[in-house]
Design an enzyme around this catalytic site. Structure first.
Site: not given
Length: 421
Positions: A106, A108
Site C-alpha cells: 500500500p 505510505y
C-alpha cells in the site's frame, strides 16, 4: 461493484505524490509464499498499478482464482487480461463482496499540505478518510488506513499480506490500529529491515488472518534464494501493545529497574511558532540574550550552550513564560537523534525548541551525574537497539517511558523526600 466519485488527480501526479514505491521482486516472492486462498477464491491487490503481486501469485499458485486489482491512477493501471482492473480510490471503494486474499504494497505517507508532506493530492478527501476509518489517529500514515480497509474486506478466515513500514509497531499514532488487528484476528509480523533501494525505511511484512487471536513475531534472514523466516516470539494474548524484539537480557534489565516514566514527568519543548510569536525572542544576539537550544546542542553527557542552531535568542529568565520547566535545571533526552539514547543534565536551565524534558516526580531524589552516565551507556544503547532495531528514525515517548533505571544508577525514592535537583 459500487464506485465512489474518483478523485481528480493532477495530470502530472508523480508516484511519490501518491505514496507509491516499487516492491523488490524478492520481497514480492516472499510475500506470495505466505499467501493462500481456496481454489476459485477472490484475490485482490489494492493500489495495484501493473499488478506485480497478482502476477506473482498466479505464477506460484495457478490460474484457478478470480483476480481483481484496484488503482486510483489511470496512467498506472495496466493489468493483464485475466485480471479485472478497477479505477477507484481503494479507501472509499465499496465492492459489495468480500475477498479470500488481499496482498500488496500500500502507499505510505502522511496526507497534508504540499509544502510539508509528499502525499498532498489526497488532501481534498482526507476528511472523508478520517470519517471512514476507526483507526485514524494523529498524523496517520496512509498505509494504516489501507490495512484497516483490507481487513474489513476479508472474508472470515481470509488472509491479508502487506509490506509496510515498521513504524506501526511502536508509534502512538497506530495504537488504535494495533488494537483493531488484535480484535479482528491473528497477526504475524516478519521483520525485513531496509529492503527498499534508496529508501531509509525499515519494512515489515504483516500477514493477518481473519480468524483466531494473538501475535507471532518473526525475524528473517536474507540470502540469494530469498528470505527465510525465523520465529522470534509468540504472544497468544496480544491486545495491541507495542511490538518489540524482546530477549531474556532485555526482560531481565527491565525487571531489575524502574521505568523512567515512573520516576519522571516527561514534557515536550515549545515549538518554533511559539518562540517566534514571543515578544522577547530575537533573531540576532544581544546583551542579556541566550541561544534557544535545539537537538544539535544536546551531546551525550553535556550541553553545548554556545552555538546557536535555531537562529533565535531570548532572555533566559523569560523562557519560563513558554514552559515553566525552563526555569529549572533538569534532564534532557534526545528525540531527534535516531533510535538511541542521548541524555544530558541542563544545569543552566536554557530555553529549548526540541527534545524531551524530564522533571523528577514527587519523592524522587537524584544523582544527575550517575543517571546521565547510565542513560548514555553502551548497555542502554544495546538495550534500545535490540528492542526497537530501526523501526523509527527517532526515540519515541513510549520507548523513553520504558527505559529501566536501577537504584545504583542515580535515584532513590521515599515518601518524605522532596525533589532534589
Amino acid at each position: 461493484m459500487g464506485l465512489p466519485p474518483l478523485l481528480s488527480l493532477p495530470s502530472n501526479s508523480a508516484p511519490r505524490s501518491l505514496g507509491r514505491v516499487e516492491t523488490p521482486p524478492e520481497v514480492v516472492d516472499f510475500m506470495v509464499s505466505l499467501a493462500e486462498a481456496p481454489r476459485g477464491g477472490r484475490v485482490l491487490e489494492p493500489a495495484c498499478a501493473h499488478g506485480p503481486f497478482l502476477r506473482a501469485f498466479r505464477e506460484a499458485h495457478g490460474t484457478a482464482y478470480r483476480f481483481v486489482g484496484v488503482e486510483i491512477d489511470p496512467k498506472a493501471l495496466d493489468l493483464p487480461p485475466w485480471a479485472e482492473g478497477i479505477l477507484a480510490d481503494f479507501l472509499l471503494w465499496e465492492p459489495g463482496e468480500a475477498f479470500d486474499l488481499i496482498l500488496g504494497n500500500p502507499p505510505y505517507g502522511i496526507v497534508g499540505e504540499a509544502s510539508k508532506y509528499p502525499i498532498h493530492v489526497f488532501k481534498a478527501v482526507k476528511d472523508l478518510y478520517k470519517k471512514a476509518f476507526s483507526t485514524w489517529k494523529g498524523k496517520y500514515n496512509l498505509y494504516g488506513a489501507f490495512l484497516e480497509k483490507a481487513v474489513r474486506l476479508l472474508k472470515p478466515g481470509g488472509v491479508l499480506v502487506f509490506v509496510v513500514p515498521a513504524t506501526w509497531l511502536v508509534l502512538e499514532d497506530f495504537a488504535l490500529l494495533r488494537e483493531f488487528l488484535a480484535r479482528e484476528g491473528k497477526t504475524s509480523v516478519y521483520y525485513l529491515g531496509e529492503v527498499f533501494p534508496q529508501k531509509k525505511v525499515s519494512a515489515v511484512v504483516i500477514r493477518f488472518q481473519k480468524s483466531g487471536k494473538g501475535l507471532s513475531l518473526w525475524d528473517t534472514q536474507e540470502s540469494e534464494s530469498g528470505f527465510t523466516p525465523i520465529l522470534w516470539a509468540e504472544y497468544p494474548h496480544w491486545e495491541g501493545e507495542i511490538i518489540r524484539f524482546e530477549t531474556e537480557e532485555t526482560r531481565k534489565l527491565e525487571i531489575s529497574g524502574m521505568p523512567l516514566g515512573d520516576l519522571f514527568h516527561i514534557r515536550f519543548a515549545a515549538r518554533s511558532p511559539e518562540f517566534k510569536k514571543h515578544p522577547a525572542v530575537r533573531k540576532e544576539p544581544g546583551p542579556g540574550l541566550v541561544p534557544v537550544l535545539t537537538g544539535r546542542n544536546l551531546k551525550p553527557g553535556w550541553v553545548d550552550y554556545e552555538k546557536n542552531h535555531s537562529g533565535l535568542w531570548m532572555p533566559k529568565e523569560r523562557a519560563k513564560e513558554l514552559r515553566d520547566f525552563y526555569a529549572t535545571p533538569h534532564l534532557v533526552v534526545a528525540h531527534t537523534k535516531g533510535t538511541r539514547v542521548v541524555a544530558a543534565w541542563d544545569e543552566r536551565a536554557y530555553p529549548w525548541r526540541e527534545e524531551f524534558h524530564l522533571l523528577p516526580k514527587e519523592g524522587v531524589r537524584l544523582d544527575p551525574s550517575s543517571l546521565v552516565q547510565w542513560l548514555n551507556s553502551e548497555a542502554m544503547q544495546k538495550h534500545v537497539r535490540t528492542l526497537y532495531r530501526d523501526f523509527v528514525p527517532h526515540l519515541t515517548l513510549r520507548m523513553l517511558e520504558r527505559l529501566p533505571v536501577r537504584r545504583e544508577y542515580g535515584f532513590h525514592t521515599s515518601p518524605e523526600s522532596a525533589r532534589n535537583f
